[in-house]
Design a protein around this motif. Structure first.
Motif, short mmCIF file in Angstrom:
data_model
loop_
_atom_site.label_atom_id
_atom_site.label_comp_id
_atom_site.label_asym_id
_atom_site.label_seq_id
_atom_site.Cartn_x
_atom_site.Cartn_y
_atom_site.Cartn_z
N ASN A 63 0.82 -1.21 0.00
CA ASN A 63 0.00 0.00 0.00
C ASN A 63 0.85 1.26 0.00
OD1 ASN A 63 -2.40 -1.41 -0.03
ND2 ASN A 63 -2.59 -1.43 2.19
N TRP A 64 1.92 1.27 0.77
CA TRP A 64 2.78 2.45 0.83
C TRP A 64 3.48 2.68 -0.50
CZ3 TRP A 64 5.43 1.02 6.08
CH2 TRP A 64 4.54 1.29 7.13
N GLY A 79 3.21 5.91 -2.73
CA GLY A 79 4.44 6.65 -2.97
C GLY A 79 4.67 6.94 -4.43
N ALA A 80 4.45 5.95 -5.29
CA ALA A 80 4.65 6.16 -6.73
C ALA A 80 3.65 7.17 -7.27
CB ALA A 80 4.51 4.83 -7.46
N GLY A 81 2.41 7.09 -6.86
CA GLY A 81 1.40 8.06 -7.31
C GLY A 81 1.70 9.45 -6.81
N ALA A 82 2.16 9.55 -5.57
CA ALA A 82 2.48 10.86 -5.01
C ALA A 82 3.68 11.47 -5.72
CB ALA A 82 2.74 10.74 -3.51
N GLN A 83 4.67 10.65 -6.04
CA GLN A 83 5.84 11.17 -6.75
C GLN A 83 5.46 11.68 -8.13
OE1 GLN A 83 8.60 7.92 -6.73
NE2 GLN A 83 9.24 8.30 -4.62
N GLU A 84 4.60 10.97 -8.81
CA GLU A 84 4.15 11.39 -10.15
C GLU A 84 3.37 12.70 -10.07
OE1 GLU A 84 3.74 11.39 -14.22
OE2 GLU A 84 5.05 10.15 -12.95
N GLN A 85 2.49 12.82 -9.10
CA GLN A 85 1.72 14.06 -8.93
C GLN A 85 2.65 15.24 -8.61
OE1 GLN A 85 -1.44 14.73 -9.47
NE2 GLN A 85 -1.85 12.64 -10.10
#
Length: 80
Positions: A53-54, A58-64
């Motif tokens: 889950n993390w 994390g990957a989605g947050a980095q892309e945003q």
């Protein structure tokens, strides 16, 4: 004038004396329900699930964040 009264009684005796309802069966039911929900969700506490889950977050947050920086840089640079 100051007066102190000390009453020595159990919680059950105090409940009866004050006329409060007996909620022990309701409390037992709620505790059992909470125990069932914790047992059912125990798999979510496993280290594998937490890391998965993390990492997804994390990957989605980095892309945003990257998109936000690109938009900011595009707005800050003059267009020629």
């Amino acid at each position: 004038m100051k007066m102190t009264i000390e009453v020595d009684c159990s919680p059950e005796e105090a409940r009866r004396f004050l006329g409060l309802p007996d909620v022990t069966t309701l409390n037992d039911h709620l505790v059992d329900e909470m125990r069932k929900r914790v047992d059912a969700n125990m798999a979510m506490i496993s280290p594998d699930e937490l890391v998965k889950n993390w990492m997804t977050f994390g990957a989605g947050a980095q892309e945003q964040f990257r998109k936000l920086m690109e938009a900011g840089m595009g707005a800050a640079t003059p267009k020629t």
